[in-house]
Write an enzyme that holds these catalytic residues in place. Structure first.
Site, PDB file in Angstrom:
ATOM      1  N   LYS A  96       0.181   4.227  -0.236  1.00 18.42           N
ATOM      2  CA  LYS A  96      -0.129   5.360   0.570  1.00 18.42           C
ATOM      3  C   LYS A  96      -0.478   7.041  -0.898  1.00 18.42           C
ATOM      4  CE  LYS A  96      -0.450   2.726   5.086  1.00 18.42           C
ATOM      5  NZ  LYS A  96      -0.296   3.004   6.251  1.00 18.42           N
ATOM      6  N   ASN A 131       0.915  -1.606  -0.274  1.00 13.54           N
ATOM      7  CA  ASN A 131      -0.112   0.276   0.155  1.00 13.54           C
ATOM      8  C   ASN A 131       0.317   1.508  -0.122  1.00 13.54           C
ATOM      9  OD1 ASN A 131      -1.742   2.003   0.742  1.00 13.54           O
ATOM     10  ND2 ASN A 131      -2.588   1.336   2.455  1.00 13.54           N
ATOM     11  N   GLU A 140      -4.909  -4.329  10.726  1.00  8.48           N
ATOM     12  CA  GLU A 140      -3.549  -3.727  11.197  1.00  8.48           C
ATOM     13  C   GLU A 140      -4.151  -2.800  12.047  1.00  8.48           C
ATOM     14  OE1 GLU A 140      -1.952  -2.949   6.960  1.00  8.48           O
ATOM     15  OE2 GLU A 140      -3.801  -0.860   7.039  1.00  8.48           O
ATOM     16  N   GLY A 149       3.351   1.887  11.060  1.00  7.77           N
ATOM     17  CA  GLY A 149       4.082   3.510  10.540  1.00  7.77           C
ATOM     18  C   GLY A 149       4.667   3.786  11.721  1.00  7.77           C
ATOM     19  N   SER A 168       4.059  -1.882  10.231  1.00  8.42           N
ATOM     20  CA  SER A 168       5.952  -2.153  10.368  1.00  8.42           C
ATOM     21  C   SER A 168       6.130  -4.290  10.107  1.00  8.42           C
ATOM     22  CB  SER A 168       5.602  -1.757  11.558  1.00  8.42           C
ATOM     23  OG  SER A 168       5.366  -0.511  11.795  1.00  8.42           O
ATOM     24  N   GLU A 175      -6.369   4.455   8.312  1.00  9.28           N
ATOM     25  CA  GLU A 175      -6.379   5.784   7.273  1.00  9.28           C
ATOM     26  C   GLU A 175      -8.269   6.811   6.794  1.00  9.28           C
ATOM     27  OE1 GLU A 175      -2.847   5.848   5.889  1.00  9.28           O
ATOM     28  OE2 GLU A 175      -1.824   4.748   7.597  1.00  9.28           O
ATOM     29  N   HIS A 180      -9.134   1.316   5.168  1.00  4.78           N
ATOM     30  CA  HIS A 180      -8.271   1.798   5.834  1.00  4.78           C
ATOM     31  C   HIS A 180      -7.903   2.278   7.215  1.00  4.78           C
ATOM     32  CE1 HIS A 180      -4.083   2.773   6.954  1.00  4.78           C
ATOM     33  NE2 HIS A 180      -3.630   1.243   5.854  1.00  4.78           N
TER      34      HIS A 180
HETATM   35  P1  13P Z   1       3.323   0.272   7.299  1.00  2.43           P
HETATM   36  O1  13P Z   1       4.179  -1.192   6.838  1.00  2.43           O
HETATM   37  O2  13P Z   1       3.929   2.115   6.965  1.00  2.43           O
HETATM   38  O3  13P Z   1       3.527  -0.200   9.147  1.00  2.43           O
HETATM   39  O4  13P Z   1       1.660   1.165   7.031  1.00  2.43           O
HETATM   40  C1  13P Z   1       0.833  -0.591   6.865  1.00  2.43           C
HETATM   41  C2  13P Z   1      -0.335  -0.187   6.512  1.00  2.43           C
HETATM   42  O5  13P Z   1      -1.191   0.490   6.652  1.00  2.43           O
HETATM   43  C3  13P Z   1      -0.479  -1.219   5.030  1.00  2.43           C
HETATM   44  O6  13P Z   1      -1.615  -0.486   4.675  1.00  2.43           O
END
Ligand code: 13P
Length: 247
Positions: A7, A5, A163, A169, A209, A93, A91
């Site tokens: 982003k 992803n 997640e 992150g 992560s 976010e 997601h």
């Molecule tokens: P990270 O791997 O940067 O922690 O992000 C995970 C994520 O949100 C994948 O959709």
């Protein structure tokens, strides 16, 4: 399934370099599905860079209507038209910053499946919810709210991604036990929705992560069927290593 992803990252030059940099690993990954999720603006560039490499193209979001006066939105039909086979839905976010709810997740899943897109549906608890022992209740509400009313055929076009928000992150990966416990609970919840046989076949990805140095241990867990990767998917060497996980 190893899905990246991206982003809100990458320019067109970076997207091309990134895909070229994972193509060798993807071609060698016979028993795994590799997916990349660039931003909308780079889907066409990514499609071109993928060429005949076995890499599936995902969008990060879609609107549930096929077309209309919805400024700034993109429909499933448009994603199919540009060459997407997958779409990420719900997601954390989107839930946190853009008002995504279980009800809108459900609408988006319906729209994705109607046009033949494979839905990667994200669920996960916040740190506060985990500390209050609400993890399984939160996941249960998200799974039922997003996936209710779907039949066995729909589940064949659907992947769940767990997640934990506190692991995204942050560099704080869930322990393999924490992840496996929730994955097993998700599979049980799917079983109550659609039956145990179908639930066994649904892939449940872990996200938060995931890095080259923790992917092997995560993937060795019986109920972890893949990874949804943010930061490390932007580095071709790191994502190649994730694609090449061994367990
Ligand atoms: P990270 O791997 O940067 O922690 O992000 C995970 C994520 O949100 C994948 O959709």
């Amino acid at each position: 399934m190893l899905a990246g992803n991206w982003k809100m990252h990458t320019t067109s030059a970076e997207a091309t370099t990134l895909i070229e940099g994972i193509a060798t690993a993807a071609r060698a990954a016979k028993d795994r599905e590799v997916v990349v999720g660039p931003p909308f603006t780079l889907l066409e560039t990514a499609k071109r860079a993928i060429g005949d490499a076995p890499i599936s193209l995902a969008a990060q979001h879609l609107h549930w209507e096929p077309k209309g006066a919805f400024t700034g939105e993109v429909s499933g039909e448009m994603l199919r038209d540009i060459g997407c086979s997958h779409v990420i839905i719900g997601h954390s976010e989107r839930r946190q910053f853009f008002g995504e709810t279980d009800a809108t997740v459900s609408q988006r899943i319906g729209a994705a499946l109607r046009v033949g897109l494979h839905a990667i549906v994200c669920v996960g608890e916040s740190l506060e919810q985990r500390e209050n022992n609400q993890t399984l209740a939160v996941i249960d509400t998200q799974i039922r709210g997003g996936l209710h009313g779907l039949d066995a055929a729909a589940f064949a076009s659907l992947t769940v991604a767990y997640e934990p928000v506190w692991a995204i992150g942050t560099g704080k990966v869930a322990t393999t036990e924490q992840a496996e416990d929730v994955h097993a609970a998700i599979r049980k919840q799917l079983g109550t929705l659609v039956g145990g046989d179908v639930a066994e076949t649904v892939r449940i990805l872990y996200g938060g992560s995931v890095k080259p140095d923790n992917v092997d241990a995560l993937m060795a867990q019986p109920n972890i069927d893949g990874a949804l990767v943010g930061g490390a998917s932007l580095d071709p060497k790191a994502f190649s290593r994730i694609i090449e996980f061994s367990n």
